[in-house]
Design a protein around this motif. Structure first.
Motif, PDB file in Angstrom:
ATOM      1  N   MET A  43      13.870  18.904   6.556  1.00  0.00           N
ATOM      2  CA  MET A  43      12.565  19.878   6.528  1.00  0.00           C
ATOM      3  C   MET A  43      10.990  19.186   6.346  1.00  0.00           C
ATOM      4  O   MET A  43      11.320  18.633   5.833  1.00  0.00           O
ATOM      5  CB  MET A  43      13.251  20.736   4.730  1.00  0.00           C
ATOM      6  N   PRO A  44      10.500  20.374   8.061  1.00  0.00           N
ATOM      7  CA  PRO A  44       9.003  20.031   7.710  1.00  0.00           C
ATOM      8  C   PRO A  44       8.427  20.184   5.629  1.00  0.00           C
ATOM      9  O   PRO A  44       8.908  21.089   5.505  1.00  0.00           O
ATOM     10  CB  PRO A  44       8.326  20.517   8.479  1.00  0.00           C
ATOM     11  N   ILE A  45       7.577  18.928   5.863  1.00  0.00           N
ATOM     12  CA  ILE A  45       6.609  19.420   4.600  1.00  0.00           C
ATOM     13  C   ILE A  45       6.355  21.071   4.318  1.00  0.00           C
ATOM     14  O   ILE A  45       6.259  21.593   3.693  1.00  0.00           O
ATOM     15  CB  ILE A  45       5.599  18.570   4.359  1.00  0.00           C
ATOM     16  N   LYS A  46       4.965  21.677   5.917  1.00  0.00           N
ATOM     17  CA  LYS A  46       5.267  22.967   6.118  1.00  0.00           C
ATOM     18  C   LYS A  46       6.377  23.837   5.164  1.00  0.00           C
ATOM     19  O   LYS A  46       5.576  24.977   4.311  1.00  0.00           O
ATOM     20  CB  LYS A  46       4.779  23.027   7.087  1.00  0.00           C
ATOM     21  N   MET A  47       7.074  23.781   5.808  1.00  0.00           N
ATOM     22  CA  MET A  47       8.694  24.606   4.896  1.00  0.00           C
ATOM     23  C   MET A  47       8.884  24.182   3.387  1.00  0.00           C
ATOM     24  O   MET A  47       8.515  25.178   3.219  1.00  0.00           O
ATOM     25  CB  MET A  47       9.416  24.460   5.859  1.00  0.00           C
ATOM     26  N   ILE A  48       8.778  23.337   3.365  1.00  0.00           N
ATOM     27  CA  ILE A  48       8.654  22.995   1.850  1.00  0.00           C
ATOM     28  C   ILE A  48       7.972  23.705   0.736  1.00  0.00           C
ATOM     29  O   ILE A  48       8.176  24.040  -0.099  1.00  0.00           O
ATOM     30  CB  ILE A  48       9.098  21.508   1.213  1.00  0.00           C
ATOM     31  N   ALA A  49       6.990  23.672   1.649  1.00  0.00           N
ATOM     32  CA  ALA A  49       5.176  23.685   0.733  1.00  0.00           C
ATOM     33  C   ALA A  49       5.394  25.153   0.746  1.00  0.00           C
ATOM     34  O   ALA A  49       4.969  25.622  -0.406  1.00  0.00           O
ATOM     35  CB  ALA A  49       4.181  23.160   1.463  1.00  0.00           C
ATOM     36  N   ARG A  50       5.373  25.702   1.860  1.00  0.00           N
ATOM     37  CA  ARG A  50       5.681  27.353   1.314  1.00  0.00           C
ATOM     38  C   ARG A  50       6.555  27.960   0.845  1.00  0.00           C
ATOM     39  O   ARG A  50       6.976  28.744   0.156  1.00  0.00           O
ATOM     40  CB  ARG A  50       6.143  27.818   3.240  1.00  0.00           C
ATOM     41  N   ILE A  71      11.387  17.384  -4.115  1.00  0.00           N
ATOM     42  CA  ILE A  71      11.454  17.196  -2.619  1.00  0.00           C
ATOM     43  C   ILE A  71       9.371  17.042  -2.367  1.00  0.00           C
ATOM     44  O   ILE A  71       9.868  16.019  -1.124  1.00  0.00           O
ATOM     45  CB  ILE A  71      12.029  18.162  -2.365  1.00  0.00           C
ATOM     46  N   LEU A  72       9.158  17.946  -2.082  1.00  0.00           N
ATOM     47  CA  LEU A  72       7.811  18.189  -1.596  1.00  0.00           C
ATOM     48  C   LEU A  72       7.070  16.626  -2.293  1.00  0.00           C
ATOM     49  O   LEU A  72       6.488  16.135  -1.114  1.00  0.00           O
ATOM     50  CB  LEU A  72       6.761  19.218  -2.243  1.00  0.00           C
ATOM     51  N   GLU A  73       7.174  16.221  -3.374  1.00  0.00           N
ATOM     52  CA  GLU A  73       6.409  14.762  -3.364  1.00  0.00           C
ATOM     53  C   GLU A  73       7.261  13.744  -2.821  1.00  0.00           C
ATOM     54  O   GLU A  73       6.694  13.130  -2.629  1.00  0.00           O
ATOM     55  CB  GLU A  73       5.979  14.732  -5.312  1.00  0.00           C
ATOM     56  N   GLY A  74       8.625  13.640  -2.798  1.00  0.00           N
ATOM     57  CA  GLY A  74       9.311  13.165  -2.237  1.00  0.00           C
ATOM     58  C   GLY A  74       9.065  12.979  -0.464  1.00  0.00           C
ATOM     59  O   GLY A  74       8.701  12.055  -0.205  1.00  0.00           O
ATOM     60  N   LYS A  75       8.683  13.711  -0.314  1.00  0.00           N
ATOM     61  CA  LYS A  75       7.920  14.042   0.693  1.00  0.00           C
ATOM     62  C   LYS A  75       6.926  12.979   1.843  1.00  0.00           C
ATOM     63  O   LYS A  75       6.391  13.104   2.255  1.00  0.00           O
ATOM     64  CB  LYS A  75       8.558  14.965   1.841  1.00  0.00           C
ATOM     65  N   LYS A  76       5.808  13.509   1.155  1.00  0.00           N
ATOM     66  CA  LYS A  76       5.046  13.159   0.526  1.00  0.00           C
ATOM     67  C   LYS A  76       4.123  11.602   0.567  1.00  0.00           C
ATOM     68  O   LYS A  76       2.882  10.925   0.685  1.00  0.00           O
ATOM     69  CB  LYS A  76       4.172  13.784  -0.186  1.00  0.00           C
ATOM     70  N   ARG A  77       5.482  10.691  -0.137  1.00  0.00           N
ATOM     71  CA  ARG A  77       4.683   9.443  -0.792  1.00  0.00           C
ATOM     72  C   ARG A  77       5.527   8.990   1.274  1.00  0.00           C
ATOM     73  O   ARG A  77       6.905   9.030   1.076  1.00  0.00           O
ATOM     74  CB  ARG A  77       5.882   9.121  -1.555  1.00  0.00           C
ATOM     75  N   PRO A  78       5.159   7.633   1.465  1.00  0.00           N
ATOM     76  CA  PRO A  78       5.226   6.690   2.908  1.00  0.00           C
ATOM     77  C   PRO A  78       6.556   6.020   1.975  1.00  0.00           C
ATOM     78  O   PRO A  78       6.916   5.734   1.158  1.00  0.00           O
ATOM     79  CB  PRO A  78       4.242   6.356   3.200  1.00  0.00           C
TER      80      PRO A  78
END
Length: 59
Positions: free
Chosen positions: A1-8, A52-59
């Motif tokens: 799931m893209p970050i944008k969708m998770i953030a929304r 989930i969002l925090e995990g996606k933001k980490r490289p």
């Protein structure tokens, strides 16, 4: 799931938590426990989405 969708989704969950918290403050005593349980569940969803969002933001 893209970050944008998770953030929304996280944003929508945050709004829902705020709404339910206000509802809980004004709840009649017979509905209090039901609304409190609803709030607990939506906060758990919010926390999972935030993780989930925090995990996606980490490289």
């Amino acid at each position: 799931m893209p970050i944008k969708m998770i953030a929304r989704e996280l944003y929508l969950l945050l709004r829902e938590v705020e709404k339910i918290e206000k509802e809980l403050k004004n709840a009649p005593s017979e509905k209090y426990e039901e609304i409190k349980d609803k709030l607990r569940k939506i906060k758990a969803k919010r926390n999972r989405m935030r993780a989930i969002l925090e995990g996606k933001k980490r490289p």
